[in-house]
Design a protein around this motif. Structure first.
Motif, short mmCIF file in Angstrom:
data_model
loop_
_atom_site.label_atom_id
_atom_site.label_comp_id
_atom_site.label_asym_id
_atom_site.label_seq_id
_atom_site.Cartn_x
_atom_site.Cartn_y
_atom_site.Cartn_z
N TRP A 134 -63.85 -5.84 -42.50
CA TRP A 134 -63.70 -6.95 -41.55
C TRP A 134 -63.75 -6.43 -40.11
O TRP A 134 -62.90 -6.72 -39.29
CB TRP A 134 -62.39 -7.69 -41.83
N GLU A 142 -60.19 -6.85 -38.18
CA GLU A 142 -59.23 -7.88 -38.60
C GLU A 142 -58.53 -7.38 -39.85
O GLU A 142 -59.17 -7.02 -40.84
CB GLU A 142 -59.98 -9.20 -38.88
N ARG A 143 -57.21 -7.35 -39.80
CA ARG A 143 -56.41 -6.82 -40.92
C ARG A 143 -56.79 -5.38 -41.27
O ARG A 143 -56.86 -5.01 -42.43
CB ARG A 143 -56.51 -7.70 -42.17
N VAL A 184 -65.81 -11.24 -41.93
CA VAL A 184 -66.22 -12.57 -42.43
C VAL A 184 -66.11 -13.62 -41.33
O VAL A 184 -66.83 -14.62 -41.37
CB VAL A 184 -65.39 -13.05 -43.65
N ASN A 185 -65.18 -13.40 -40.42
CA ASN A 185 -65.15 -14.24 -39.22
C ASN A 185 -66.15 -13.60 -38.26
O ASN A 185 -65.79 -12.88 -37.33
CB ASN A 185 -63.75 -14.27 -38.62
N LYS A 262 -68.58 -17.27 -44.65
CA LYS A 262 -67.33 -18.02 -44.61
C LYS A 262 -67.61 -19.27 -43.79
O LYS A 262 -67.97 -19.18 -42.62
CB LYS A 262 -66.23 -17.17 -43.95
N GLU A 266 -60.68 -22.14 -42.03
CA GLU A 266 -59.93 -21.51 -40.95
C GLU A 266 -60.68 -21.55 -39.62
O GLU A 266 -60.78 -20.56 -38.91
CB GLU A 266 -59.57 -20.06 -41.32
N ARG A 299 -68.30 -17.67 -49.79
CA ARG A 299 -66.89 -17.52 -50.13
C ARG A 299 -66.25 -18.82 -50.61
O ARG A 299 -66.44 -19.88 -50.02
CB ARG A 299 -66.12 -16.94 -48.94
N PHE A 301 -63.21 -19.33 -50.44
CA PHE A 301 -62.00 -19.47 -49.63
C PHE A 301 -62.21 -20.57 -48.59
O PHE A 301 -62.34 -20.32 -47.40
CB PHE A 301 -61.72 -18.13 -48.97
N LYS A 340 -61.42 -15.40 -54.22
CA LYS A 340 -60.24 -14.53 -54.14
C LYS A 340 -59.51 -14.57 -55.47
O LYS A 340 -59.48 -15.60 -56.14
CB LYS A 340 -59.30 -14.98 -53.02
N ASP A 345 -53.75 -16.40 -51.14
CA ASP A 345 -54.29 -15.40 -50.22
C ASP A 345 -53.64 -14.03 -50.43
O ASP A 345 -52.82 -13.62 -49.61
CB ASP A 345 -54.05 -15.88 -48.78
N GLU A 367 -62.97 -11.44 -55.47
CA GLU A 367 -62.65 -10.73 -54.22
C GLU A 367 -61.20 -10.27 -54.29
O GLU A 367 -60.30 -11.07 -54.49
CB GLU A 367 -62.84 -11.68 -53.03
N GLU A 373 -52.97 -6.42 -46.75
CA GLU A 373 -52.54 -7.36 -45.72
C GLU A 373 -51.13 -7.89 -45.96
O GLU A 373 -50.31 -7.91 -45.05
CB GLU A 373 -53.55 -8.52 -45.65
N HIS A 519 -48.14 -10.63 -40.72
CA HIS A 519 -48.09 -10.56 -42.19
C HIS A 519 -47.41 -9.27 -42.65
O HIS A 519 -47.76 -8.70 -43.68
CB HIS A 519 -49.48 -10.68 -42.82
#
Ligand code: GCU
Length: 670
Positions: A134, A142-143, A184-185, A262, A266, A299, A301, A340, A345, A367, A373, A519
């Motif tokens: 990511w 990210e994460r 993915v974002n 994605k 979100e 995805r 998700f 996922k 999540d 996934e 995370e 998180h």
């Protein structure tokens, strides 16, 4: 000596009893001209020389005894075979990448000092075996919990891609054949001509290792970088744009793997903006990639993150099935829905996603998340293959053609066997791990976290691989073959998922981590009273999400036999109870304890188990190089303390909420 942390499990430390391999010929004969075949021969030379303490050489031809690396087009796709003959040994692969897989497997046999035997042909369980990273183009991840991106910096691909190449070698060593390098974002300009030219350099360093590059893309690209007035997936201008974009990509990267998408999730835009379906969106991409051999990982998700907390029927867990089942059978053959493992999540424990059993005419992949995370962010040791194996072995009991429930473990679904193509052949399926390695020398920060990446590869290749075998082999390759180390490390790993679950959110409640922040660490009520839908509904009368038919009805998304098991309090397993049912705090579990007493006890026992990692690790001092020993010790010391923070936060919260004191008088008395 200072350790090269980036070597991970490919350290090739000298083995104790090299004599057992003394008849192994010292010449490696490889006629292959491709970069992958050269890499395979060189890997074998390097590994054997180092482990066996005598020189091995690579030759183009050879008479007499040799290890022969050969291509054998008769073998099934991506497969290899190791066999002995009078001249020595053959490692045959159906492709250059498969020769690499054979070589790495052979080196692993030597590292773990197993006998060399003729082995039957080894083939991967599914075609998609990828990691997703990511990483953002600005170099953040990210994460990501192990430093900045190995691929990007300051809006560009890094000038020095040495680490990216080393990473591909690690991936190849466990049979991973694809890597999606960006978040993915996705950055909206990911597909700009300038970036594509730079991505081609990453593909170049991956290629010798048989790892194909994939990219996450934003569906609005035709608008944001193409200058069109729409990104409606059925608009002819949009269709044409994707086609020419695909052609541009393949000119630069002929073996490009495909796109990950994605959308409608979100805050990402998606086909719903135009009243189109996920299939409309996936298929426009799939058709553009198809002439070039690429795939689309769309995805699963997709959910609404503005749910109404006051609506007792609202349920984020329902979203996968609600959003995708109506489109079953309408996705093109080179589209795979990336689901996922659980419906929420990556929590410490969730039931498996019911979407796996609900799509019968669509390719699916699972996934999982090596990036921890919600499971300690690579500051806690949590051996995730234990969790993944539990997921892969979970039998969804989907009805067959005769309407009767049959064995349909998740692994049979994601490998394409449970719901085959119309002609009976296995569907395309696979395994994806969100991994998020970083520039930290050892890739994931916690040396033990690398067992998760290794284990992911092993399970993707063969989901029947026993987890203790994964833990043992990884430990020996990573930490050496000292008897005390071998007796200690795998045992620590194998208990660690339950330990983490035990001092965070047990009984299927979710992780109880701070979901509004990083998180990490306890943030118990942060999951409640907001639109994110990670609710557990901790109220005066009791706790847990009622997902029965009287509640949100989510349970009915599972095939009938499993739904009946989850619906009934008599048969719901204790470790999933609060995911499915709202029960009083003094509800009696199958274990015989009340829920709240079980929470108290589990948190004390698990925090103690985490504290014990410290003396267990200390018992290995002198048997592990000082650098990695000390780094790991500090992480265990941190984990021991943080487990107490978790334990107390959760126990205090339950004591206050339930008004029921701890029978052992611990809670509130520390
Ligand atoms: C989680 C994670 C996000 C990520 C998302 C996803 O919600 O916190 O950072 O973008 O999953 O998988 O798309």
């Amino acid at each position: 000596k200072a350790e090269d942390g980036s070597a991970a499990w490919l350290r090739y430390a000298p083995i104790a009893n090299a004599k057992q391999y003394e008849t192994l010929p010292a010449v490696i004969v490889s006629r292959g001209e491709s970069a992958s075949e050269r890499a395979a021969a060189e890997e074998l030379r390097r590994g054997l020389t180092s482990m066996l303490g005598r020189p091995f050489t690579v030759a183009k031809n050879g008479r007499g005894a040799a290890i022969l690396l050969t291509a054998d087009a008769h073998l099934p796709s991506e497969s290899y075979r190791i066999a002995r003959n009078i001249h020595g040994l053959h490692i045959d692969g159906s492709s250059p990448a498969a020769e690499l897989y054979g070589v790495f497997h052979f080196l692993e046999l030597i590292a773990s000092q197993r006998p060399i035997r003729d082995e039957k042909t080894q083939s991967p369980s599914a075609t998609i075996r990828w990691t997703d990273e990511w990483d953002n183009l600005n170099g953040t991840i990210e994460r990501g919990y192990a430093g900045r991106s190995i691929f990007f910096d300051n809006g560009h691909v890094r000038a020095d891609l040495t680490r990216a190449g080393e990473y591909a070698r690690l991936l190849a060593s466990v049979g991973i054949n694809g890597c999606n390098v960006n978040n993915v974002n996705a950055d909206l300009d990911t597909l700009s001509p300038e970036h594509l030219r730079e991505f081609a350099r990453i593909a170049d360093v991956f290629r010798p290792w048989g790892v194909k590059l994939a990219l996450s893309i934003d569906l609005t690209s035709p608008q944001t970088i193409g200058g069109l007035d729409t990104f409606d997936p059925v608009d002819p201008k949009v269709i044409a744009w994707w086609q020419s974009k695909a052609a541009e990509i393949y000119k630069l990267i002929p073996d490009f793997a495909g796109f990950t998408v994605k959308a409608d999730s979100e805050g990402r835009k998606g086909p719903s903006q135009y009243g189109r379906t996920p299939a409309d969106a996936a298929n426009v991409l799939a058709r553009a990639l198809k002439p070039h051999g690429g795939v689309v990982l769309y995805r699963g998700f997709v959910y609404n993150n503005h749910l109404d907390w006051n609506d007792r029927k609202a349920d984020r867990a329902r979203a996968g099935v609600d959003n995708f089942v109506k489109n079953d059978g309408t996705f093109d053959p080179n589209v795979i829905i990336q689901i996922k493992e659980g419906p929420i999540d990556f929590q410490a424990r969730e039931p498996v996603s019911p979407l796996f059993a609900a799509l019968h005419k669509t390719n699916v992949a699972i996934e999982v998340q090596t990036a921890q995370e919600y499971t300690g962010q690579q500051r806690h040791m949590v051996f995730l293959p234990s969790m993944w194996k539990w997921v892969l072995d979970t039998d969804l009991r989907a009805p067959g053609a005769d309407g009767k429930p049959r064995a349909t473990p998740v692994k049979s679904i994601v490998t394409g066997h449970a719901f085959p193509n119309a002609d009976g052949s296995a569907r395309m399926g696979g395994f994806i791990s969100v991994t998020n390695v970083g520039l930290d020398a050892n890739w994931l920060h916690h040396p033990m976290a690398m067992a998760n990446l290794y284990g992911f590869g092993r399970l993707a290749w063969n989901p029947d691989t026993p987890v203790d075998e994964i833990a043992n082999t990884w430990s020996t390759m990573t930490w050496g073959s000292d008897a005390a180390v071998r007796a200690t490390v795998p045992k620590m790993l194998l208990g660690s998922w339950q330990v983490y679950e035990g001092h965070t959110g047990p009984n299927g409640i979710g992780t109880l981590t701070n979901i509004l922040g990083y998180h990490f660490g306890p943030g118990i009520e942060s999951a409640e009273r907001n639109g994110w839908g990670q609710w557990f509904r901790g109220e005066k009368d009791g706790i847990g999400m009622d997902r029965t038919s009287a509640g949100t009805g989510y349970i009915q998304q599972y095939p009938p036999e499993l739904a009946a098991k989850y619906e009934s309090l008599a048969t719901i397993p204790d470790d999933l109870l609060l995911f499915f049912h709202h029960v009083p705090y003094d509800y009696r579990l199958h274990s015989g304890k009340t829920l709240v007493q079980s929470i108290y006890d589990t948190h004390y026992a698990s925090a103690l188990a985490a504290a014990e990692y410290v003396p267990q690790w200390k018992s290995l001092q002198g048997r592990i190089d000082p650098e990695r020993y000390t780094q790991t010790l500090h992480l265990f010391e941190f984990q021991a303390g943080h487990a107490i923070v978790w334990r107390d936060a959760i126990n205090q919260w339950f004591a206050k909420q339930s008004g029921i004191p701890d029978a052992m008088h611990r809670v509130g008395n520390d």
